[in-house]
Design an enzyme around this catalytic site. Sequence first.
Site, PDB file in Angstrom:
ATOM      1  N   ARG A  11      19.838  13.167  21.625  1.00  0.00           N
ATOM      2  CA  ARG A  11      21.086  13.435  20.907  1.00  0.00           C
ATOM      3  C   ARG A  11      20.773  13.579  19.419  1.00  0.00           C
ATOM      4  O   ARG A  11      19.703  13.239  18.944  1.00  0.00           O
ATOM      5  CB  ARG A  11      22.104  12.318  21.141  1.00  0.00           C
ATOM      6  CG  ARG A  11      21.651  10.959  20.648  1.00  0.00           C
ATOM      7  CD  ARG A  11      22.733   9.913  20.865  1.00  0.00           C
ATOM      8  NE  ARG A  11      22.280   8.609  20.430  1.00  0.00           N
ATOM      9  CZ  ARG A  11      22.265   7.525  21.175  1.00  0.00           C
ATOM     10  NH1 ARG A  11      22.674   7.587  22.433  1.00  0.00           N
ATOM     11  NH2 ARG A  11      21.862   6.365  20.697  1.00  0.00           N
ATOM     12  N   ASP A  49      12.196   2.220  25.444  1.00  0.00           N
ATOM     13  CA  ASP A  49      12.644   1.596  24.203  1.00  0.00           C
ATOM     14  C   ASP A  49      11.392   1.317  23.381  1.00  0.00           C
ATOM     15  O   ASP A  49      10.620   0.407  23.688  1.00  0.00           O
ATOM     16  CB  ASP A  49      13.399   0.309  24.507  1.00  0.00           C
ATOM     17  CG  ASP A  49      13.950  -0.367  23.255  1.00  0.00           C
ATOM     18  OD1 ASP A  49      13.556   0.035  22.135  1.00  0.00           O
ATOM     19  OD2 ASP A  49      14.747  -1.310  23.379  1.00  0.00           O
ATOM     20  N   ILE A  50      11.169   2.097  22.326  1.00  0.00           N
ATOM     21  CA  ILE A  50       9.915   2.004  21.584  1.00  0.00           C
ATOM     22  C   ILE A  50       9.796   0.726  20.767  1.00  0.00           C
ATOM     23  O   ILE A  50       8.724   0.442  20.212  1.00  0.00           O
ATOM     24  CB  ILE A  50       9.722   3.222  20.658  1.00  0.00           C
ATOM     25  CG1 ILE A  50      10.772   3.236  19.544  1.00  0.00           C
ATOM     26  CG2 ILE A  50       9.730   4.517  21.454  1.00  0.00           C
ATOM     27  CD1 ILE A  50      10.458   4.232  18.436  1.00  0.00           C
ATOM     28  N   SER A 124      13.966   9.268   5.423  1.00  0.00           N
ATOM     29  CA  SER A 124      15.308   9.369   4.858  1.00  0.00           C
ATOM     30  C   SER A 124      15.253   9.211   3.343  1.00  0.00           C
ATOM     31  O   SER A 124      14.387   8.511   2.803  1.00  0.00           O
ATOM     32  CB  SER A 124      16.202   8.276   5.450  1.00  0.00           C
ATOM     33  OG  SER A 124      17.393   8.117   4.707  1.00  0.00           O
ATOM     34  N   TYR A 137      18.239  -0.718   6.637  1.00  0.00           N
ATOM     35  CA  TYR A 137      17.887   0.688   6.796  1.00  0.00           C
ATOM     36  C   TYR A 137      16.941   1.159   5.694  1.00  0.00           C
ATOM     37  O   TYR A 137      15.882   1.747   5.964  1.00  0.00           O
ATOM     38  CB  TYR A 137      19.164   1.532   6.797  1.00  0.00           C
ATOM     39  CG  TYR A 137      18.948   2.969   7.210  1.00  0.00           C
ATOM     40  CD1 TYR A 137      18.601   3.292   8.515  1.00  0.00           C
ATOM     41  CD2 TYR A 137      19.103   4.003   6.296  1.00  0.00           C
ATOM     42  CE1 TYR A 137      18.411   4.623   8.904  1.00  0.00           C
ATOM     43  CE2 TYR A 137      18.920   5.334   6.669  1.00  0.00           C
ATOM     44  CZ  TYR A 137      18.568   5.624   7.978  1.00  0.00           C
ATOM     45  OH  TYR A 137      18.373   6.935   8.349  1.00  0.00           O
TER      46      TYR A 137
END
Length: 228
Positions: A11, A49-50, A124, A137
């Site tokens: 997604r 699930d890494i 990011s 984050y």
Amino acid sequence: MKTALITGCNRGLGEGIRNVLLRNGYKVIGLNRSVSNCKIENYLEIECDISSSQNIEKIKNNVDEKIDLLIINAGIRRFNKIENMKKEDWESSVNTNLNGAFYVLNNFTENVKRAKGDIVVVGSHSEKYTFEEGSAYCSTKLALRGMAECLREELRYDDIRVMYLSLGSIKNRDHNIDEEWKLMPEEIGEAIESLIELPKKVYMPYIDMRPLKPLKDEKKGIEKLQYV
């Protein structure tokens, strides 16, 4: 046929990157925390699930082929003030955004070496433009950049380019408002395709990507210093 391995591509941004690579003739292996069971030609989806090293080690033997392009994309967002953040949210951010990237690179860099391929780490702008309630984050993205820069120096004489993408605003989900000014997931995929198609001796280890026309901020001068 070239093979790409992508984390988190069922997604959003990862799906857009996946679709571009499939259109350009790649076989894509997706490591996704949840599987969509979609049937797409040349797409192999593996539930993984890494954030768990054991999960990566379990699937390692099932992916023994050369990897021409490894894309570290999977990540989660947990926002709160440091004093209010649940330790579970902090730990899950570190385990997915940072540890998960390490586990994948630790296990699959050898596959990339065999192909003399490329590694793209999706980062990011938050690694340099911090914001309130973004400690989990922003911290993990800054650390991820550091990991990518170390890997860059370790692998460049093995003919492997490690590229870190510092991304601005992306429309990776629908918020029912006008966000067409944002970067679209498939536009990021097209940019990655362009980067890896450059002559192998051309190396762009850090790429800053952002929308051309972001929403205008009425603040001026130094008040605009914090990136929005």
